[in-house]
Motif scaffolding. Sequence first.
Motif, mmCIF file in Angstrom:
data_model
loop_
_atom_site.group_PDB
_atom_site.id
_atom_site.type_symbol
_atom_site.label_atom_id
_atom_site.label_comp_id
_atom_site.label_asym_id
_atom_site.label_seq_id
_atom_site.Cartn_x
_atom_site.Cartn_y
_atom_site.Cartn_z
ATOM 1 N N UNK A 274 -7.473 30.714 -84.305
ATOM 2 C CA UNK A 274 -8.355 30.259 -83.216
ATOM 3 C C UNK A 274 -7.813 30.465 -81.801
ATOM 4 N N UNK A 275 -6.745 31.232 -81.645
ATOM 5 C CA UNK A 275 -6.271 31.493 -80.289
ATOM 6 C C UNK A 275 -7.071 32.594 -79.613
ATOM 7 N N UNK A 276 -7.924 33.237 -80.350
ATOM 8 C CA UNK A 276 -8.844 34.226 -79.790
ATOM 9 C C UNK A 276 -10.221 33.983 -80.427
ATOM 10 N N UNK A 277 -11.269 34.441 -79.770
ATOM 11 C CA UNK A 277 -12.613 34.190 -80.311
ATOM 12 C C UNK A 277 -12.809 34.866 -81.656
ATOM 13 N N UNK B 285 -15.071 30.320 -75.526
ATOM 14 C CA UNK B 285 -14.079 30.398 -74.448
ATOM 15 C C UNK B 285 -13.579 29.013 -74.034
ATOM 16 N N UNK B 286 -14.429 28.017 -74.157
ATOM 17 C CA UNK B 286 -14.033 26.656 -73.795
ATOM 18 C C UNK B 286 -13.181 25.989 -74.875
ATOM 19 N N UNK B 287 -13.215 26.515 -76.104
ATOM 20 C CA UNK B 287 -12.522 25.863 -77.226
ATOM 21 C C UNK B 287 -11.400 26.705 -77.832
ATOM 22 N N UNK C 80 -23.086 30.782 -77.177
ATOM 23 C CA UNK C 80 -21.973 30.606 -78.111
ATOM 24 C C UNK C 80 -20.675 31.213 -77.579
ATOM 25 N N UNK C 81 -20.756 32.312 -76.884
ATOM 26 C CA UNK C 81 -19.563 32.923 -76.273
ATOM 27 C C UNK C 81 -18.943 31.960 -75.265
ATOM 28 N N UNK D 292 -15.698 26.433 -85.472
ATOM 29 C CA UNK D 292 -16.969 26.811 -86.101
ATOM 30 C C UNK D 292 -17.944 25.641 -86.127
ATOM 31 N N UNK D 293 -17.471 24.441 -86.475
ATOM 32 C CA UNK D 293 -18.362 23.281 -86.497
ATOM 33 C C UNK D 293 -18.941 23.043 -85.103
ATOM 34 N N UNK D 294 -18.114 23.170 -84.076
ATOM 35 C CA UNK D 294 -18.585 23.004 -82.695
ATOM 36 C C UNK D 294 -19.625 24.048 -82.344
ATOM 37 N N UNK D 295 -19.422 25.291 -82.771
ATOM 38 C CA UNK D 295 -20.366 26.362 -82.470
ATOM 39 C C UNK D 295 -21.704 26.155 -83.188
ATOM 40 N N UNK D 296 -21.626 25.736 -84.440
ATOM 41 C CA UNK D 296 -22.866 25.491 -85.185
ATOM 42 C C UNK D 296 -23.650 24.348 -84.546
#
Length: 237
Positions: free
Chosen positions: A63-66, A94-96, A89-90, A102-106
Motif C-alpha cells: 500500500x505504499x503506492x496506489x 492518494x490520501x490513504x 477513487x484516485x 480497499x475497504x475505504x475505496x469501496x
Amino acid sequence: MDYKDEQRNEIEALESIYCGELEILVIEPYHTFAIPIKTEEYDPDTGNGLGCRLEFTYTANYPDEPLLVSIEEQENFEEGGDEKLKEHLVEQMNENLGMVMVFTLVSAAQEWLNVQWDRIKLKREESAAKKLKEEEELERKKFEGTRVTVETFMKWKEKFDEQMGYTKKRELAEREGKKLTGRELFMTDKTLDQSDLKFLDDDSVKVDESLFQNVCDLDLVDDDDDVDPNVFYHDSA
C-alpha cells in the motif's frame, strides 16, 4: 515491509467483510479481485438506481503506492460517470497511501453512487413535474377557447349565415323580385321579432267593443255575498 504479506492479510479481511460478494480473479503475480456495489434502490428491470463492479489489482509496493482500479458493468450511469468515479477513487488512494485502503475505496465509491443517484432522481422528478405541468396547460387551453370580440363575432355570424343559406336566399329573392315567406323574413330580418310588440303599442289600432257582451247583462254572483248552498240558482230569462 513485506508487501505480499500485507496484501494477503487484506484479502482475508475483505473476504470476511464482503462474504459471497468478493470474487478473486487472479492470484499471481498479484491478486486481482472484484467487488460489486449498487445503490439501495437499484433495480435493473425498472432502470432505477446505479450499480457497477469494481476491479482491483495489487501492485508490487502496495500500500505504499496506489493499486490499479477499473470500473466495469456500469448500470444507469450518466455519460462520463465512470470517469468521474475513477477520478474520485484516485483522489482517495492518494490520501490513504501507506495504509491498506480497499475497504475505504469501496465505501467511497458506494457513497459516490448514492449521491449521484439522489441527483439523478431529483432531475427525473423535476422533468416529470415539468412535463405534467405542460400537459395540464395544453389541456386547459383546449377549454379556454378563443376570446370573442365584435370583429370575431361579426365574422362568425357572416360565416354562419352563409352556411345556413339565409344571405344568398335573400339576395336571390331581391334580384328576382320574389316575396319571401314569413318564416324566411323572420329568419333573415331580426327586426321582425319585435313586430308583435310594436302592434300592441300602436294607438291607431282600434278594437270593436260591440263584439263583447255588456258586462252588466251577465248574472254574476259576488263571492262576498252570503249564498245558501241549498238553493239552486238559475237564469230567470
